[in-house]
Design an enzyme around this catalytic site. Structure first.
Site, short mmCIF file in Angstrom:
data_model
loop_
_atom_site.label_atom_id
_atom_site.label_comp_id
_atom_site.label_asym_id
_atom_site.label_seq_id
_atom_site.Cartn_x
_atom_site.Cartn_y
_atom_site.Cartn_z
N ASN A 81 0.87 -1.19 0.00
CA ASN A 81 0.00 0.00 0.00
C ASN A 81 0.90 1.23 0.00
O ASN A 81 1.50 1.56 1.02
CB ASN A 81 -0.91 -0.04 1.25
CG ASN A 81 -1.75 1.21 1.37
OD1 ASN A 81 -1.84 2.02 0.43
ND2 ASN A 81 -2.39 1.37 2.53
N HIS A 116 -9.47 1.14 5.29
CA HIS A 116 -8.17 1.32 5.94
C HIS A 116 -8.35 2.28 7.12
O HIS A 116 -9.16 3.21 7.06
CB HIS A 116 -7.16 1.89 4.93
CG HIS A 116 -5.76 1.85 5.44
ND1 HIS A 116 -5.29 2.78 6.34
CD2 HIS A 116 -4.74 0.99 5.23
CE1 HIS A 116 -4.03 2.50 6.64
NE2 HIS A 116 -3.67 1.41 5.97
N GLU A 143 -6.72 4.70 8.05
CA GLU A 143 -6.53 6.12 7.71
C GLU A 143 -7.79 6.69 7.06
O GLU A 143 -8.11 7.87 7.24
CB GLU A 143 -5.28 6.27 6.82
CG GLU A 143 -4.01 6.05 7.65
CD GLU A 143 -2.83 5.44 6.90
OE1 GLU A 143 -2.80 5.48 5.66
OE2 GLU A 143 -1.93 4.91 7.58
N GLU A 162 -4.99 -4.88 10.81
CA GLU A 162 -3.96 -3.86 10.99
C GLU A 162 -4.18 -3.14 12.32
O GLU A 162 -5.05 -2.23 12.39
CB GLU A 162 -4.02 -2.83 9.87
CG GLU A 162 -3.77 -3.41 8.51
CD GLU A 162 -3.16 -2.36 7.58
OE1 GLU A 162 -2.16 -2.68 6.93
OE2 GLU A 162 -3.66 -1.22 7.55
O1 LIG Z 1 -1.62 -0.46 4.69
C1 LIG Z 1 -0.56 -0.62 5.29
C2 LIG Z 1 -0.48 -0.37 6.69
O2 LIG Z 1 -1.15 0.78 7.08
C3 LIG Z 1 0.86 -0.57 7.32
O3 LIG Z 1 1.69 0.53 7.13
P1 LIG Z 1 3.23 0.41 7.62
O4 LIG Z 1 3.76 -0.85 7.01
O5 LIG Z 1 3.90 1.65 7.10
O6 LIG Z 1 3.20 0.34 9.11
#
Ligand SMILES: O=C[C@H](O)COP(=O)(O)O
Length: 263
Positions: free
Chosen positions: A13, A103, A105, A175
Site C-alpha cells: 500500500n 483502511h 486512515e 492492521e
Molecule cells: O496499509 C498498510 C499499513 O497501514 C501498514 O503501514 P506500515 O507498514 O507503514 O506500518
C-alpha cells in the site's frame, strides 16, 4: 505458514506516495527483483495512488509483469455527481484486481464507518474487484483487552448482507492502528490471535468452508526482518505493507519470505 490452499499475498500500500514517474520506476524495479517462480509462489500486488494506475497498467501490460495492482479506495456508487471520487468500473477498466477498503486512515481522516465500508465492499464485488477489507483496533482498545471483539464487530459490519460465496472472495487485513507506521510491530502471537479470531468469526457467520478460503493478512510495520515470523503463524496468509513497500528491494525481500522460513 497458512494453509497450502491459500496462496500467500503480499500487498504494498503506497498510500499518498510516488508520482506516476516514480511509480513506473518502482514497479519495474520490484518486478526485476523477483523471479517468475517467486512471483508465482507469492502473489505480489501494489496499491498505488489513483493518478499512478494508468502508468502501472502500461508497465504491467507492456512487459507482462506478474504483478497485480489495485486502488486504495473506491466509491460505493458506480457513477454520478460525486466530485473527487473514483468508481469500481473505473478501477476495473484500468485492469485493477484489488481495492483496499476501510483502511484505518480512511476511517480516521474521512470518517468512514461500518455502513460505508459495507457499501464499498459490495460495490467492489459488484464490479469484479477483490476487496482488501481492513480491520484493526486503536491503542486504547488494545489496552482495554477488547481488541478481538472490536475487530469481530468491524468484520460483521463490513460483511453484512453478503452471501458466503461473496465472502469467500474477500481478503481481510488485520492492521492494529498502534502498529501502523510506528515501527512498533505486533508480535507474531498478537497477529495470530486476531487473524485466528477473524477466521473463527467467518466460520461462525458463513461456514468453515468459506472461512478456510478467505485470506487474512497482517499489516503494521512489516519489514523483511520480521515477515517470516509473522508468516509462520497458521492464520496469517500474507501482509499489507505500507512504508516498506516504497523500497523495491525491501518489498521484494518481504515477498521472498518463504526462503527465510525454517521448517
Ligand atoms: O496499509 C498498510 C499499513 O497501514 C501498514 O503501514 P506500515 O507498514 O507503514 O506500518
Amino acid at each position: 505458514m497458512a494453509s497450502a490452499t491459500r496462496r500467500p499475498l503480499m500487498a504494498g500500500n503506497w498510500k499518498m506516495n510516488c508520482n506516476h514517474l516514480e511509480a513506473n520506476l518502482l514497479v519495474q524495479k520490484l518486478a526485476a527483483s523477483l523471479t517468475e517462480k517467486q512471483l508465482t509462489d507469492v502473489e505480489t500486488v501494489v496499491l498505488p495512488p489513483f493518478t499512478d494506475l494508468r502508468t502501472v497498467q502500461t508497465a504491467v501490460d507492456g512487459d507482462k509483469l506478474l504483478i497485480g495492482y489495485g486502488g486504495q479506495d473506491l466509491s460505493p456508487h458506480a457513477s454520478g455527481a460525486y466530485t473527487g471520487d473514483i468508481s469500481g468500473p473505473m478501477l476495473a477498466k484500468l485492469g485493477c484486481t484489488y481495492v483496499t477498503i476501510g483502511h484505518s486512515e480512511r476511517r480516521a481522516y474521512h470518517h468512514e464507518d461500518d455502513a460505508i465500508v459495507n457499501a464499498k465492499v459490495k460495490a467492489a464485488l459488484t464490479h469484479g474487484l477483490t476487496p482488501i477489507l481492513c480491520v484493526g483496533e486503536g491503542l486504547d482498545v488494545r489496552e482495554n483487552g477488547t481488541h478481538v471483539a472490536h475487530c469481530s464487530d468491524q468484520l460483521d459490519g463490513a460483511l453484512k448482507g453478503l452471501t458466503a460465496e461473496q465472502v469467500a472472495k474477500v481478503v481481510v487485513a488485520y492492521e492494529p492502528v498502534w502498529a501502523i507506521g510506528t515501527g512498533r510491530t505486533a508480535t507474531p502471537e498478537d497477529a495470530q490471535e486476531v487473524c485466528g479470531a477473524v477466521r473463527q468469526r467467518l466460520a461462525e457467520s458463513f461456514g468453515q468452508d468459506t472461512a478456510d478460503k478467505v485470506r487474512v493478512l497482517y499489516g503494521g510495520s512489516v519489514k523483511s526482518s520480521n515477515v517470516a515470523a509473522i508468516m509462520a503463524q497458521p492464520d496469517v496468509d500474507g501482509a499489507l505493507v505500507g512504508g516498506a513497500s516504497l523500497d523495491a528491494e525491501e518489498f521484494a525481500k518481504i515477498c521472498r519470505f518463504p526462503e527465510h522460513i525454517t521448517r
